[in-house]
Design an enzyme around this catalytic site. Structure first.
Site, mmCIF file in Angstrom:
data_model
loop_
_atom_site.group_PDB
_atom_site.id
_atom_site.type_symbol
_atom_site.label_atom_id
_atom_site.label_comp_id
_atom_site.label_asym_id
_atom_site.label_seq_id
_atom_site.Cartn_x
_atom_site.Cartn_y
_atom_site.Cartn_z
ATOM 1 N N THR A 85 24.648 70.598 89.284
ATOM 2 C CA THR A 85 24.674 71.531 88.188
ATOM 3 C C THR A 85 26.097 71.377 87.700
ATOM 4 O O THR A 85 26.883 70.655 88.319
ATOM 5 C CB THR A 85 24.362 72.941 88.749
ATOM 6 O OG1 THR A 85 23.028 72.936 89.229
ATOM 7 C CG2 THR A 85 24.550 74.060 87.758
ATOM 8 N N ASN B 187 19.201 70.460 87.597
ATOM 9 C CA ASN B 187 18.832 70.751 88.978
ATOM 10 C C ASN B 187 19.370 69.652 89.883
ATOM 11 O O ASN B 187 20.534 69.677 90.231
ATOM 12 C CB ASN B 187 17.333 70.971 89.159
ATOM 13 C CG ASN B 187 17.043 71.607 90.510
ATOM 14 O OD1 ASN B 187 17.900 72.272 91.074
ATOM 15 N ND2 ASN B 187 15.853 71.421 91.033
ATOM 16 N N SER C 178 20.295 79.932 91.269
ATOM 17 C CA SER C 178 21.466 80.418 92.008
ATOM 18 C C SER C 178 22.725 80.399 91.150
ATOM 19 O O SER C 178 23.813 80.766 91.624
ATOM 20 C CB SER C 178 21.715 79.543 93.243
ATOM 21 O OG SER C 178 20.613 79.626 94.114
HETATM 22 N N1 GLY Z 1 19.042 74.350 89.828
HETATM 23 C C1 GLY Z 1 19.958 75.074 90.586
HETATM 24 C C2 GLY Z 1 19.896 76.531 90.301
HETATM 25 O O1 GLY Z 1 19.611 76.925 89.199
HETATM 26 O O2 GLY Z 1 20.087 77.300 91.185
#
Ligand code: GLY
Length: 554
Positions: free
Chosen positions: A366, A386, A438
């Protein structure tokens, strides 16, 4: 605490264990994970653009220069605090396509396939272009096309760094998809450091978005080509899914910690709630008295982490589909009751920790950038594909990579996803839903004034990484760079292990084991990018040296 560990802890408190200088700027600053993108943002600020203008320029530039995570084909969150004190949160997270189904990633025997991770079916409907456009329309000041221009220039060719060259060469996922292999791996004639990565298809897509506006991506020629490629390759995203995509403007979550006000990400992020709940357990625990990186302090923080991630698995999801008990999870009495279950001298087992009962009320890759402009507006923006390079697919003729955000859903509730996160029914796949995230873009205030802008990539470790950098600044008095450089640790309830970066002493590790922790090592706990406003008003930027970013300003 034994006399030996007490002595060690005191030593750590007294010695400046880290002594890095942050980058300092008088007026405005950008900290991003890739230098060309940082420079694009600073140029916008110097030309009189505001923090949102700079965020748009950095967001598009990263889509060119940081292909592991920068994107047009992904989604994210933008947290804005205007100099006036007004705050807002733009949720441009990907959504499940209308034809998505709960069990779409299970085979006929009910086993999880890899389809949520790789290939066309792993993608959620991208939100990045929509989110940046809404931010610009409501809060920007410079012409849209001017902000995309640096990205278009970079798409004509930019010199790759050593680490980008290595990453492009070593990523097996890209080799599985012909368009990705052609563009990013030159069909096996891999890029050497300083060679130019030229992306004409991506440049053309950016040029169309600059000229025709964001609708081009959701309804125009780009959208039509994208939807046709999806259909031809068994993907689910249709032209209607693109047309129906909406960014949601939400109220940020707010809380306080030791005299600092915290403004952070609400659901569908689990990050803001996570840092507020964990810091709630830490406040008044006196954990910091043991000293930074002392085993007793790490133990206490890890136990708070274990408890929050148990709650996360049960109660966090897209609030438009599931009633997230935000107030209950942040209720002071509830947090105290969770804190009371922590034994300062002994690790719990995760099997013995279940989600609590809050009072009823209502490549991990990310990337993050933090921006402060000369007026004092601040943006914390985290966006993502992701996994590293998302699902590996570059849309033919359009040049952009797609996300594999569908893996952030509980594809099979109760079974771990790519990050080992065990998640429940609340986060099961439903058409139009946003997967739980997250990502934790966060802003701290002191006495009502901007104090810190922070966030990170790092999958499930974003939340604990961001929190530790905040704690390093607030509780241990570190500057922005030292706070980021300090080694970090992570616990996410399941699997039941305490993961440590390199840099903790063997004594500390032994003490943690003696408390009952199963300890393992981990390469990184997130890559944090932060700006701290010093007492004298100067901006101090810390860019995570675990990655190859840059802080700069003027
Ligand atoms: N793809 C990582 C998150 O959004 O937590």
């Amino acid at each position: 605490m034994s006399p030996r560990s007490l002595a060690l802890a005191l030593l750590l408190c007294l010695l400046p264990a880290f002594a890095a200088h942050p980058v300092r700027a008088r007026r405005a600053m950008v900290v991003a994970q890739e230098p060309h993108a940082t420079d694009a943002g600073v140029a916008v600020l110097k030309a009189g653009g505001n923090a949102v203008d700079a965020a748009v320029a950095v967001g598009f530039a990263l889509a060119v220069t940081h292909p592991t995570a920068g994107n047009l084909g992904g989604g994210g969150f933008l947290l804005l605090r205007k100099a006036s004190g007004e705050t807002t949160f733009l949720d441009f997270r990907e959504r499940a396509p209308a034809n998505a189904t709960r069990d779409m990633y299970l085979d006929s025997s009910g086993k999880l396939t890899r389809d949520s991770l790789e290939g066309w079916r792993a993608a959620g409907v991208p939100g990045t272009v929509h989110g940046l456009a809404l931010a610009h329309r409501k809060y920007g000041s410079k012409p849209w096309a001017e902000l995309i221009a640096p990205a278009i220039r970079l798409a004509r060719g930019f010199p790759v760094t050593y680490s980008v060259a290595q990453s492009l060469k070593n990523t097996k996922l890209l080799a599985k998809f012909p368009e990705s292999r052609r563009i990013f791996q030159r069909d096996g004639k891999f890029f050497e450091p300083d060679e130019l990565l030229v992306q004409p298809e991506l440049g053309n897509t950016l040029d169309r978005i600059a000229r025709f506006g964001p609708r081009e991506f959701y309804e125009g020629e780009v959208a039509k080509k994208f939807a046709a490629a999806m259909a031809a390759n068994g993907g689910l995203i249709s032209l209607d899914d693109l047309k129906n995509y909406r960014t949601v403007e939400r109220k940020p979550l707010t809380g306080a910690y030791r005299g600092y006000d915290i403004v952070t990400a609400p659901p569908p992020s689990s990050g803001g709630l996570g840092i507020l709940q964990m810091m709630g357990m830490l406040e008044s625990s006196n954990y910091a008295a043991h000293g930074h990186a002392a085993a007793a302090a790490i133990h206490f923080v890890a136990e708070a982490m274990r408890r929050y991630y148990a709650d996360r698995s049960e109660y966090l999801a897209d609030p438009d589909f599931f009633k997230v008990p935000v107030t209950g999870l942040l209720d002071k009495a509830y947090i105290s009751s969770r804190r009371a279950t922590i034994d300062p001298s002994r690790a719990s087992t995760s099997d013995s920790i279940r989600q609590g009962t809050p009072p009823a009320s209502e490549s991990a890759e990310t990337t993050h950038f933090s921006i402060v402009d000369a007026q004092g507006n601040a943006v914390a923006l985290t966006y993502t594909l992701n996994g590293s390079y998302g699902n590996g697919v570059t849309v033919p003729g359009l040049g952009f990579l797609l996300n594999n955000e569908m893996d952030d859903f509980a594809a099979k509730p109760g079974e771990p996803n790519m990050f080992g996160l065990v998640q429940g029914e609340a986060n099961a796949i439903q058409p139009g839903k946003r997967p739980l995230s997250s990502m934790t873009p966060t802003i701290l205030l002191k006495d009502g004034k901007l104090f810190m802008v922070v966030g990170a990539p790092g999958g499930s470790r974003i939340i604990t990484g961001v929190m530790q950098v905040i704690l390093n600044v607030v509780d241990f008095g570190m500057n922005a760079q030292d706070a980021i450089d300090a080694p970090r640790f992570h616990h996410q309830w399941q699997p039941d292990k305490l993961s440590l970066e390199k840099g903790f002493s063997p004594d500390t590790v032994a003490l943690l084991k003696s408390r009952g922790h199963t300890v393992d090592s981990i390469s990184t706990v997130a890559n944090v990018e932060a700006i701290v406003v010093q007492k004298d008003g100067w901006l101090a930027g810390g860019s995570d040296r675990r990655s190859h970013g840059k802080a700069a300003g003027y």
